[in-house]
Write a protein that holds these residues in place. Sequence first.
Motif, PDB file in Angstrom:
ATOM      1  N   MET A   1       0.876  -1.183   0.000  1.00 35.88           N
ATOM      2  CA  MET A   1       0.000   0.000   0.000  1.00 35.88           C
ATOM      3  C   MET A   1       0.911   1.231   0.000  1.00 35.88           C
ATOM      4  SD  MET A   1      -2.494   1.832   0.046  1.00 35.88           S
ATOM      5  CE  MET A   1      -3.075   3.395   0.546  1.00 35.88           C
ATOM      6  N   LEU A   2       1.090   1.843  -1.166  1.00 38.77           N
ATOM      7  CA  LEU A   2       2.090   2.905  -1.312  1.00 38.77           C
ATOM      8  C   LEU A   2       1.617   4.251  -0.797  1.00 38.77           C
ATOM      9  CD1 LEU A   2       3.552   2.131  -4.862  1.00 38.77           C
ATOM     10  CD2 LEU A   2       4.166   1.162  -2.648  1.00 38.77           C
ATOM     11  N   GLY A   3       0.369   4.335  -0.417  1.00 44.02           N
ATOM     12  CA  GLY A   3      -0.063   5.563   0.233  1.00 44.02           C
ATOM     13  C   GLY A   3      -1.378   6.106  -0.276  1.00 44.02           C
ATOM     14  N   ALA A   4      -2.126   6.704   0.660  1.00 39.10           N
ATOM     15  CA  ALA A   4      -3.219   7.574   0.260  1.00 39.10           C
ATOM     16  C   ALA A   4      -2.554   8.869  -0.185  1.00 39.10           C
ATOM     17  CB  ALA A   4      -4.167   7.795   1.431  1.00 39.10           C
ATOM     18  N   ASN A   5      -3.306   9.751  -0.846  1.00 41.90           N
ATOM     19  CA  ASN A   5      -2.650  10.898  -1.458  1.00 41.90           C
ATOM     20  C   ASN A   5      -3.613  12.066  -1.560  1.00 41.90           C
ATOM     21  OD1 ASN A   5      -1.238  12.620  -3.257  1.00 41.90           O
ATOM     22  ND2 ASN A   5      -0.144  10.859  -4.094  1.00 41.90           N
ATOM     23  N   GLY A   6      -3.258  13.164  -0.937  1.00 43.84           N
ATOM     24  CA  GLY A   6      -4.138  14.335  -0.942  1.00 43.84           C
ATOM     25  C   GLY A   6      -4.113  15.110  -2.243  1.00 43.84           C
ATOM     26  N   ILE A   7      -3.172  14.776  -3.122  1.00 47.24           N
ATOM     27  CA  ILE A   7      -3.091  15.487  -4.406  1.00 47.24           C
ATOM     28  C   ILE A   7      -3.975  14.766  -5.412  1.00 47.24           C
ATOM     29  CG2 ILE A   7      -1.556  16.340  -6.224  1.00 47.24           C
ATOM     30  CD1 ILE A   7      -0.928  17.486  -3.441  1.00 47.24           C
ATOM     31  N   VAL A   8      -5.048  15.395  -5.817  1.00 51.30           N
ATOM     32  CA  VAL A   8      -5.963  14.747  -6.755  1.00 51.30           C
ATOM     33  C   VAL A   8      -5.235  14.486  -8.082  1.00 51.30           C
ATOM     34  CG1 VAL A   8      -8.069  15.084  -8.109  1.00 51.30           C
ATOM     35  CG2 VAL A   8      -8.028  15.684  -5.689  1.00 51.30           C
ATOM     36  N   GLY A   9      -5.203  13.225  -8.493  1.00 50.51           N
ATOM     37  CA  GLY A   9      -4.472  12.838  -9.703  1.00 50.51           C
ATOM     38  C   GLY A   9      -3.001  12.573  -9.436  1.00 50.51           C
ATOM     39  N   GLY A  10      -2.600  12.605  -8.183  1.00 49.33           N
ATOM     40  CA  GLY A  10      -1.190  12.365  -7.849  1.00 49.33           C
ATOM     41  C   GLY A  10      -0.815  10.887  -7.874  1.00 49.33           C
ATOM     42  N   GLY A  11      -1.789  10.011  -7.733  1.00 42.14           N
ATOM     43  CA  GLY A  11      -1.495   8.588  -7.598  1.00 42.14           C
ATOM     44  C   GLY A  11      -1.045   7.885  -8.867  1.00 42.14           C
ATOM     45  N   PRO A  12      -1.748   8.075  -9.997  1.00 39.79           N
ATOM     46  CA  PRO A  12      -1.397   7.301 -11.194  1.00 39.79           C
ATOM     47  C   PRO A  12       0.071   7.413 -11.634  1.00 39.79           C
ATOM     48  CG  PRO A  12      -3.594   8.153 -11.426  1.00 39.79           C
ATOM     49  CD  PRO A  12      -3.050   8.765 -10.156  1.00 39.79           C
ATOM     50  N   PRO A  13       0.691   8.600 -11.631  1.00 41.35           N
ATOM     51  CA  PRO A  13       2.107   8.625 -12.035  1.00 41.35           C
ATOM     52  C   PRO A  13       2.999   7.804 -11.098  1.00 41.35           C
ATOM     53  CG  PRO A  13       1.187  10.845 -12.052  1.00 41.35           C
ATOM     54  CD  PRO A  13       0.173   9.965 -11.390  1.00 41.35           C
ATOM     55  N   ILE A  14       2.677   7.832  -9.800  1.00 43.84           N
ATOM     56  CA  ILE A  14       3.482   7.048  -8.849  1.00 43.84           C
ATOM     57  C   ILE A  14       3.298   5.556  -9.136  1.00 43.84           C
ATOM     58  CG2 ILE A  14       3.838   6.498  -6.407  1.00 43.84           C
ATOM     59  CD1 ILE A  14       2.732   9.334  -5.765  1.00 43.84           C
ATOM     60  N   ALA A  15       2.070   5.173  -9.430  1.00 47.49           N
ATOM     61  CA  ALA A  15       1.809   3.761  -9.705  1.00 47.49           C
ATOM     62  C   ALA A  15       2.460   3.321 -11.021  1.00 47.49           C
ATOM     63  CB  ALA A  15       0.306   3.497  -9.736  1.00 47.49           C
ATOM     64  N   VAL A  16       2.606   4.243 -11.967  1.00 43.99           N
ATOM     65  CA  VAL A  16       3.332   3.878 -13.192  1.00 43.99           C
ATOM     66  C   VAL A  16       4.788   3.565 -12.829  1.00 43.99           C
ATOM     67  CG1 VAL A  16       4.196   4.695 -15.433  1.00 43.99           C
ATOM     68  CG2 VAL A  16       1.815   5.107 -14.798  1.00 43.99           C
ATOM     69  N   GLY A  17       5.347   4.349 -11.919  1.00 37.41           N
ATOM     70  CA  GLY A  17       6.709   4.063 -11.444  1.00 37.41           C
ATOM     71  C   GLY A  17       6.794   2.684 -10.817  1.00 37.41           C
ATOM     72  N   ALA A  18       5.798   2.352 -10.006  1.00 38.62           N
ATOM     73  CA  ALA A  18       5.790   1.026  -9.372  1.00 38.62           C
ATOM     74  C   ALA A  18       5.653  -0.074 -10.423  1.00 38.62           C
ATOM     75  CB  ALA A  18       4.639   0.948  -8.361  1.00 38.62           C
ATOM     76  N   ALA A  19       4.880   0.207 -11.466  1.00 43.18           N
ATOM     77  CA  ALA A  19       4.692  -0.793 -12.532  1.00 43.18           C
ATOM     78  C   ALA A  19       5.990  -0.971 -13.333  1.00 43.18           C
ATOM     79  CB  ALA A  19       3.552  -0.369 -13.456  1.00 43.18           C
ATOM     80  N   ILE A  20       6.706   0.132 -13.561  1.00 41.19           N
ATOM     81  CA  ILE A  20       8.007   0.020 -14.253  1.00 41.19           C
ATOM     82  C   ILE A  20       8.930  -0.856 -13.410  1.00 41.19           C
ATOM     83  CG2 ILE A  20      10.067   1.294 -14.997  1.00 41.19           C
ATOM     84  CD1 ILE A  20       8.194   3.704 -15.595  1.00 41.19           C
ATOM     85  N   SER A  21       8.934  -0.592 -12.110  1.00 42.77           N
ATOM     86  CA  SER A  21       9.786  -1.360 -11.204  1.00 42.77           C
ATOM     87  C   SER A  21       9.411  -2.851 -11.254  1.00 42.77           C
ATOM     88  CB  SER A  21       9.633  -0.762  -9.801  1.00 42.77           C
ATOM     89  OG  SER A  21       9.976  -1.665  -8.831  1.00 42.77           O
ATOM     90  N   ALA A  22       8.109  -3.152 -11.233  1.00 41.15           N
ATOM     91  CA  ALA A  22       7.667  -4.558 -11.280  1.00 41.15           C
ATOM     92  C   ALA A  22       8.118  -5.216 -12.584  1.00 41.15           C
ATOM     93  CB  ALA A  22       6.148  -4.630 -11.152  1.00 41.15           C
ATOM     94  N   LYS A  23       8.070  -4.452 -13.663  1.00 41.51           N
ATOM     95  CA  LYS A  23       8.453  -5.019 -14.963  1.00 41.51           C
ATOM     96  C   LYS A  23       9.967  -5.272 -15.021  1.00 41.51           C
ATOM     97  CE  LYS A  23       8.125  -4.266 -19.953  1.00 41.51           C
ATOM     98  NZ  LYS A  23       7.481  -3.526 -21.042  1.00 41.51           N
ATOM     99  N   VAL A  24      10.735  -4.261 -14.591  1.00 40.41           N
ATOM    100  CA  VAL A  24      12.203  -4.374 -14.679  1.00 40.41           C
ATOM    101  C   VAL A  24      12.712  -5.480 -13.746  1.00 40.41           C
ATOM    102  CG1 VAL A  24      14.374  -3.162 -14.170  1.00 40.41           C
ATOM    103  CG2 VAL A  24      12.536  -1.976 -15.388  1.00 40.41           C
ATOM    104  N   LEU A  25      12.162  -5.522 -12.545  1.00 40.91           N
ATOM    105  CA  LEU A  25      12.623  -6.510 -11.559  1.00 40.91           C
ATOM    106  C   LEU A  25      11.944  -7.870 -11.746  1.00 40.91           C
ATOM    107  CD1 LEU A  25      12.696  -4.247  -8.342  1.00 40.91           C
ATOM    108  CD2 LEU A  25      14.610  -4.850  -9.839  1.00 40.91           C
ATOM    109  N   LYS A  26      11.025  -7.944 -12.686  1.00 44.51           N
ATOM    110  CA  LYS A  26      10.297  -9.194 -12.979  1.00 44.51           C
ATOM    111  C   LYS A  26       9.668  -9.799 -11.732  1.00 44.51           C
ATOM    112  CE  LYS A  26      12.962 -10.697 -17.056  1.00 44.51           C
ATOM    113  NZ  LYS A  26      13.667  -9.462 -17.346  1.00 44.51           N
ATOM    114  N   THR A  27       8.979  -8.972 -10.954  1.00 47.32           N
ATOM    115  CA  THR A  27       8.350  -9.462  -9.721  1.00 47.32           C
ATOM    116  C   THR A  27       7.059 -10.231 -10.009  1.00 47.32           C
ATOM    117  OG1 THR A  27       6.956  -7.504  -9.417  1.00 47.32           O
ATOM    118  CG2 THR A  27       9.162  -7.403  -8.460  1.00 47.32           C
TER     119      THR A  27
END
Length: 322
Positions: free
Chosen positions: A109-135
Amino acid sequence: MQISREQMLRAYRQMVTIREFEERIHVDIQRGGIAGFTHLYAGQEAVAVGVCEHLTDTDTIISTHRGHGHCIAKGCDVIGMMKEIYGRQDGLCKGKGGSMHIADLDRGMLGANGIVGGGPPIAVGAAISAKVLKTGGVAVSFSGDGASNQGTVFEAMNMAVVLKVPKIFVFENNGYSEHTGFSYAVGSKDIVRRTEGFGMPVFKADGYDFFSVYEAMRQATELSRQGGGPCAIYAECTRFFGHFEGDPQLYRAKDEVARLRAENDSLKIFRQRVTEANLLPGGDLDQVEGEVRDLIDRAVREAVAAPAPTAADVLTDVYISY
Ligand SMILES: Cc1ncc(C[n+]2csc(CCOP(=O)(O)OP(=O)(O)O)c2C)c(N)n1
Ligand SMILES: [Mg+2]
């Protein structure tokens, strides 16, 4: 649809936990022990639980300002969350986050977020990480109808498609962005087609029906886990409370919430479906409800009694040294 009795009972427990957690905060906040803005998720339970029932701790989610339901569905400790909302030293984030900043990295759970629309870019980062690290993991962002209009969300969708990462965009249309109606604020009035325009499939779900969301998410995770790139889930739903606690809700028809509670309550819909189809006896559901009420009582008792942070705690966890 393949779903075991145990899974259904667990899903119901999660939905009831979210509902009881929120109903209790709605009442207890009047006593003045909870600081800061609080946005309640009650009414939208089927979305958080239908999505998160397909996820493990390897998968990540990022939430919104209305984050309690997503946290509970992802497996965050309910007592730790309650203490966090009360600003206690042993809250899930040591009392420094509060309602809008609950995170638990061990649960993905990477966090709730008070910035509306702030979450999707962070989750794209997490998805890149999952892809690169082959998790094998997927990254999920939850966004409201209001957030769906943000430029950050558009950029995140484009980047996820370009990089073909395991990212699932969940759009929860509860009809309002703060106090502004969906049909006024969403130019095209069609979040599905706009999302498809970025080049990804969208699975539509009935946001009041756990089984519908569960099936949409089954298809979404199957696609993204197998290297098919990003996709989205779109669900219409409603919030039973105001935008924030204290919102007089003058923009809603007087009987709107009463009608929604009577006709569009995901807990009642779940109960009706499983009992009528003889999938679960009503007594099992009653037992879950009783256990959850005890848990929430305990969470509040412990949170109220827990120590507040000290002045010295202000200086810890400010910077992380890598
Ligand atoms: C970047 C940004 N702009 C404005 C706000 C103020 N704000 C907080 S919640 C909200 C509405 C969000 O609506 P929606 O995405 O539909 O989520 P919901 O509240 O319905 O869950 C706004 C405008 C903010 N927190 N961040
Ligand atoms: Mg909304």
